[in-house]
Enzyme design. Structure first.
Site, PDB file in Angstrom:
ATOM      1  N   ASP A  99     -31.007   4.751   0.069  1.00 26.51           N
ATOM      2  CA  ASP A  99     -30.266   3.753  -0.714  1.00 26.51           C
ATOM      3  C   ASP A  99     -28.877   4.236  -1.103  1.00 26.51           C
ATOM      4  O   ASP A  99     -28.543   5.413  -0.940  1.00 26.51           O
ATOM      5  CB  ASP A  99     -31.078   3.341  -1.960  1.00 26.51           C
ATOM      6  CG  ASP A  99     -31.750   4.534  -2.634  1.00 26.51           C
ATOM      7  OD1 ASP A  99     -31.287   5.674  -2.450  1.00 26.51           O
ATOM      8  OD2 ASP A  99     -32.735   4.328  -3.354  1.00 26.51           O
ATOM      9  N   ASN A 128     -41.004   2.997 -12.995  1.00 27.33           N
ATOM     10  CA  ASN A 128     -41.523   1.628 -12.859  1.00 27.33           C
ATOM     11  C   ASN A 128     -42.242   1.404 -11.530  1.00 27.33           C
ATOM     12  O   ASN A 128     -42.562   0.276 -11.181  1.00 27.33           O
ATOM     13  CB  ASN A 128     -40.393   0.601 -13.035  1.00 27.33           C
ATOM     14  CG  ASN A 128     -39.332   0.702 -11.931  1.00 27.33           C
ATOM     15  OD1 ASN A 128     -39.427   1.530 -11.036  1.00 27.33           O
ATOM     16  ND2 ASN A 128     -38.324  -0.155 -12.012  1.00 27.33           N
ATOM     17  N   HIS A 145     -40.969   2.025  -8.494  1.00 29.59           N
ATOM     18  CA  HIS A 145     -40.118   1.705  -7.337  1.00 29.59           C
ATOM     19  C   HIS A 145     -40.110   2.855  -6.329  1.00 29.59           C
ATOM     20  O   HIS A 145     -40.308   4.018  -6.686  1.00 29.59           O
ATOM     21  CB  HIS A 145     -38.702   1.274  -7.753  1.00 29.59           C
ATOM     22  CG  HIS A 145     -37.792   2.357  -8.213  1.00 29.59           C
ATOM     23  ND1 HIS A 145     -36.714   2.130  -9.037  1.00 29.59           N
ATOM     24  CD2 HIS A 145     -37.765   3.691  -7.982  1.00 29.59           C
ATOM     25  CE1 HIS A 145     -36.081   3.257  -9.266  1.00 29.59           C
ATOM     26  NE2 HIS A 145     -36.694   4.218  -8.641  1.00 29.59           N
ATOM     27  N   GLU A 184     -37.531  -2.535  -6.340  1.00 29.84           N
ATOM     28  CA  GLU A 184     -37.956  -2.684  -7.730  1.00 29.84           C
ATOM     29  C   GLU A 184     -39.196  -3.585  -7.810  1.00 29.84           C
ATOM     30  O   GLU A 184     -39.466  -4.356  -6.887  1.00 29.84           O
ATOM     31  CB  GLU A 184     -36.811  -3.322  -8.536  1.00 29.84           C
ATOM     32  CG  GLU A 184     -35.516  -2.509  -8.551  1.00 29.84           C
ATOM     33  CD  GLU A 184     -35.543  -1.311  -9.493  1.00 29.84           C
ATOM     34  OE1 GLU A 184     -36.593  -0.650  -9.615  1.00 29.84           O
ATOM     35  OE2 GLU A 184     -34.491  -1.033 -10.108  1.00 29.84           O
TER      36      GLU A 184
END
Ligand code: PGA
Length: 246
Positions: free
Chosen positions: A67, A136, A138, A143
């Site tokens: 990313d 979280n 991810h 996400e």
């Protein structure tokens, strides 16, 4: 899914680096998917040490990173390109012509995602993809949401991700971008082998969900349960909730 629990991040880094070095030494033209963030840093140090000892050359590998932040140039200290240059590529004989990155400066983000998708295919797919995991759940910047993405896409980062990463931007007086480009879940799942590293108590909840939860885009990492060759390296803190009732 193989879950390996080690006493500390250093032990993890030796084992993870060993898998990567063996892959490269088996096939010098291997295609490696790399990750940024705190989780892989020690592993990169072990690879550099082994390069310095003459045990591995990265000269012929092709790399893809997961990313990049939208709007950041490669020269920005918080760009993931800069991170990789600083933490691995610049300290080895990696050939920058074979380094592939999503460009945070692309004007047409959709075209940029398509280019990256095609490029992974042209290079024959990824042999080993290294991953961290967000608090979280991810992976890359996939996400939590209501579907799994296939190819690369532009994503609005969640507050949880911003809270985890904004410290790096604040340290240099910058604001963290709200958008990023990321490989999709499909790109990650097509890698032939996956290594995920998670350390520290802050990851324990996400790790429990990853290993024991139902496969769901609400915790994107759970998709890894469906992959045939995944190794999860944990320290004791990250593994601390495994086996406990929810
Ligand atoms: P970290 O990030 O390695 O910095 O904890 C992992 C991630 O967000 O995927």
């Amino acid at each position: 899914m193989r879950v390996i629990i080690k006493d500390n991040p250093i032990e993890i880094s030796h084992e993870a680096a060993d898998i990567i070095v063996k892959q490269i030494n088996n096939y010098h033209g291997s295609v490696l998917g790399f990750a940024t963030g705190a989780s892989p840093v020690e592993t990169y140090k072990r690879i550099i040490e082994r390069y310095e000892k003459g045990e591995v050359s990265l000269k012929y590998i092709t790399t893809f990173n997961l990313d990049e932040y939208v709007g950041l140039s490669r020269e920005n200290v918080n760009s993931y390109f800069y991170f990789m240059k600083d933490n691995l590529f610049g300290k080895t004989d990696v050939d920058f012509n074979r380094v592939n990155f999503l460009s945070g400066e692309a004007t047409d983000l959709e075209a940029e995602c398509k280019r990256y998708y095609d490029r992974i295919r042209e290079c024959g797919g990824i042999d080993i993809q290294l991953l961290g995991i967000g608090t979280n759940g991810h992976i890359g910047f996939n996400e939590p949401g209501d579907k799994f993405a296939d190819g690369p896409f532009a994503v609005k980062l969640t507050q949880s991700t911003i809270d985890s990463n904004k410290k790096y931007f604040e340290a240099v007086g910058d604001t963290m971008p709200e958008y990023a480009l990321t490989m999709g879940i499909g790109d990650i799942m097509r890698a032939r082998k996956i290594i995920l590293i998670a350390t520290g108590e802050s990851k324990a909840k996400a790790v429990k969900e990853l290993v024991e939860g139902q496969v769901s885009p609400s915790c994107p990492a759970t998709i890894l349960q469906m992959h045939a060759d995944v190794t999860i390296f944990l320290d004791k803190a990250a593994a601390s909730l495994l086996g406990e009732k929810k």
